[in-house]
Design a protein around this motif. Structure first.
Motif, PDB file in Angstrom:
ATOM      1  N   LYS A   1       0.828  -1.211   0.000  1.00  0.00           N
ATOM      2  CA  LYS A   1       0.000   0.000   0.000  1.00  0.00           C
ATOM      3  C   LYS A   1       0.862   1.260   0.000  1.00  0.00           C
ATOM      4  N   LEU A   2       1.936   1.239   0.768  1.00  0.00           N
ATOM      5  CA  LEU A   2       2.837   2.400   0.798  1.00  0.00           C
ATOM      6  C   LEU A   2       3.500   2.607  -0.561  1.00  0.00           C
TER       7      LEU A   2
ATOM      8  N   GLY B   1       2.724   5.757  -3.386  1.00  0.00           N
ATOM      9  CA  GLY B   1       3.867   6.615  -3.683  1.00  0.00           C
ATOM     10  C   GLY B   1       4.480   7.223  -2.440  1.00  0.00           C
ATOM     11  N   SER B   2       4.199   6.637  -1.290  1.00  0.00           N
ATOM     12  CA  SER B   2       4.717   7.167  -0.029  1.00  0.00           C
ATOM     13  C   SER B   2       6.203   6.914   0.143  1.00  0.00           C
ATOM     14  N   ILE B   3       6.679   5.794  -0.401  1.00  0.00           N
ATOM     15  CA  ILE B   3       8.103   5.482  -0.326  1.00  0.00           C
ATOM     16  C   ILE B   3       8.604   5.083  -1.716  1.00  0.00           C
ATOM     17  N   ARG B   4       9.855   5.466  -1.999  1.00  0.00           N
ATOM     18  CA  ARG B   4      10.464   5.137  -3.296  1.00  0.00           C
ATOM     19  C   ARG B   4      10.929   3.694  -3.296  1.00  0.00           C
ATOM     20  N   PHE B   5      10.870   3.089  -4.464  1.00  0.00           N
ATOM     21  CA  PHE B   5      11.371   1.733  -4.598  1.00  0.00           C
ATOM     22  C   PHE B   5      11.967   1.538  -5.974  1.00  0.00           C
ATOM     23  N   SER B   6      12.750   0.496  -6.091  1.00  0.00           N
ATOM     24  CA  SER B   6      13.344   0.113  -7.360  1.00  0.00           C
ATOM     25  C   SER B   6      13.060  -1.366  -7.564  1.00  0.00           C
ATOM     26  N   GLN B   7      12.791  -1.732  -8.812  1.00  0.00           N
ATOM     27  CA  GLN B   7      12.515  -3.128  -9.118  1.00  0.00           C
ATOM     28  C   GLN B   7      13.469  -3.591 -10.222  1.00  0.00           C
TER      29      GLN B   7
ATOM     30  N   ARG C   1      12.025  -8.848 -11.812  1.00  0.00           N
ATOM     31  CA  ARG C   1      10.582  -9.042 -11.604  1.00  0.00           C
ATOM     32  C   ARG C   1      10.203  -9.275 -10.137  1.00  0.00           C
ATOM     33  N   LYS C   2      10.925 -10.138  -9.466  1.00  0.00           N
ATOM     34  CA  LYS C   2      10.561 -10.483  -8.084  1.00  0.00           C
ATOM     35  C   LYS C   2      11.434  -9.802  -7.029  1.00  0.00           C
ATOM     36  N   ILE C   3      12.266  -8.871  -7.452  1.00  0.00           N
ATOM     37  CA  ILE C   3      13.136  -8.173  -6.511  1.00  0.00           C
ATOM     38  C   ILE C   3      12.699  -6.713  -6.423  1.00  0.00           C
ATOM     39  N   ILE C   4      12.315  -6.311  -5.225  1.00  0.00           N
ATOM     40  CA  ILE C   4      11.934  -4.920  -4.988  1.00  0.00           C
ATOM     41  C   ILE C   4      12.805  -4.403  -3.847  1.00  0.00           C
ATOM     42  N   LEU C   5      13.459  -3.283  -4.093  1.00  0.00           N
ATOM     43  CA  LEU C   5      14.310  -2.656  -3.096  1.00  0.00           C
ATOM     44  C   LEU C   5      13.745  -1.281  -2.758  1.00  0.00           C
ATOM     45  N   TYR C   6      13.904  -0.875  -1.509  1.00  0.00           N
ATOM     46  CA  TYR C   6      13.312   0.369  -1.021  1.00  0.00           C
ATOM     47  C   TYR C   6      14.400   1.357  -0.639  1.00  0.00           C
ATOM     48  N   ASP C   7      14.175   2.625  -0.951  1.00  0.00           N
ATOM     49  CA  ASP C   7      15.127   3.696  -0.689  1.00  0.00           C
ATOM     50  C   ASP C   7      15.055   4.124   0.779  1.00  0.00           C
ATOM     51  N   ARG C   8      16.165   3.957   1.503  1.00  0.00           N
ATOM     52  CA  ARG C   8      16.199   4.280   2.931  1.00  0.00           C
ATOM     53  C   ARG C   8      15.840   5.745   3.187  1.00  0.00           C
TER      54      ARG C   8
ATOM     55  N   ILE D   1      12.171   6.370   3.108  1.00  0.00           N
ATOM     56  CA  ILE D   1      11.518   5.789   4.287  1.00  0.00           C
ATOM     57  C   ILE D   1      11.685   6.727   5.476  1.00  0.00           C
ATOM     58  N   GLU D   2      12.890   7.257   5.636  1.00  0.00           N
ATOM     59  CA  GLU D   2      13.134   8.193   6.734  1.00  0.00           C
ATOM     60  C   GLU D   2      12.311   9.474   6.556  1.00  0.00           C
ATOM     61  N   GLN D   3      12.168   9.953   5.319  1.00  0.00           N
ATOM     62  CA  GLN D   3      11.333  11.124   5.048  1.00  0.00           C
ATOM     63  C   GLN D   3       9.872  10.828   5.367  1.00  0.00           C
ATOM     64  N   TYR D   4       9.409   9.644   5.011  1.00  0.00           N
ATOM     65  CA  TYR D   4       8.028   9.242   5.302  1.00  0.00           C
ATOM     66  C   TYR D   4       7.791   9.230   6.815  1.00  0.00           C
TER      67      TYR D   4
END
Length: 89
Positions: free
Chosen positions: A53-54, A58-64, A67-74, A77-80
């Motif tokens: 949901k996050l 668009g609450s947190i940035r991510f990179s894919q 296909r099955k690998i999703i990484l999140y920008d620290r 997350i801290e800004q959120y």
């Protein structure tokens, strides 16, 4: 008062283990891209659907990168977390 006696070898192993754990935690603090487990831990959430949901909102940035690998920008997350912090009375 309780006294604990250790052999020098056991003490050396304990110190090494503590230092390794501290180094790993420090390395994790410097990591920019986090996997879903690290992200959920940082956000203190238990559900992958909440993480989804996050992402969808668009609450947190991510990179894919795959296909099955999703990484999140620290940083995002801290800004959120900062944006949703409440001041005390």
């Amino acid at each position: 008062m309780e006294v604990i006696c250790l052999q020098s070898r056991a003490l050396d192993l304990l110190i090494t283990k503590v230092l390794d754990e501290a180094k790993e935690r420090l390395d994790n603090l410097n990591k920019r891209w986090l996997n879903h487990e690290e992200t959920m831990s940082l956000l203190n959430i238990k559900s992958k659907s909440t993480l989804q949901k996050l992402r969808d909102a668009g609450s947190i940035r991510f990179s894919q990168p795959e296909r099955k690998i999703i990484l999140y920008d620290r940083e995002s997350i801290e800004q959120y977390l900062e944006a949703n912090a409440r001041e005390t009375f």
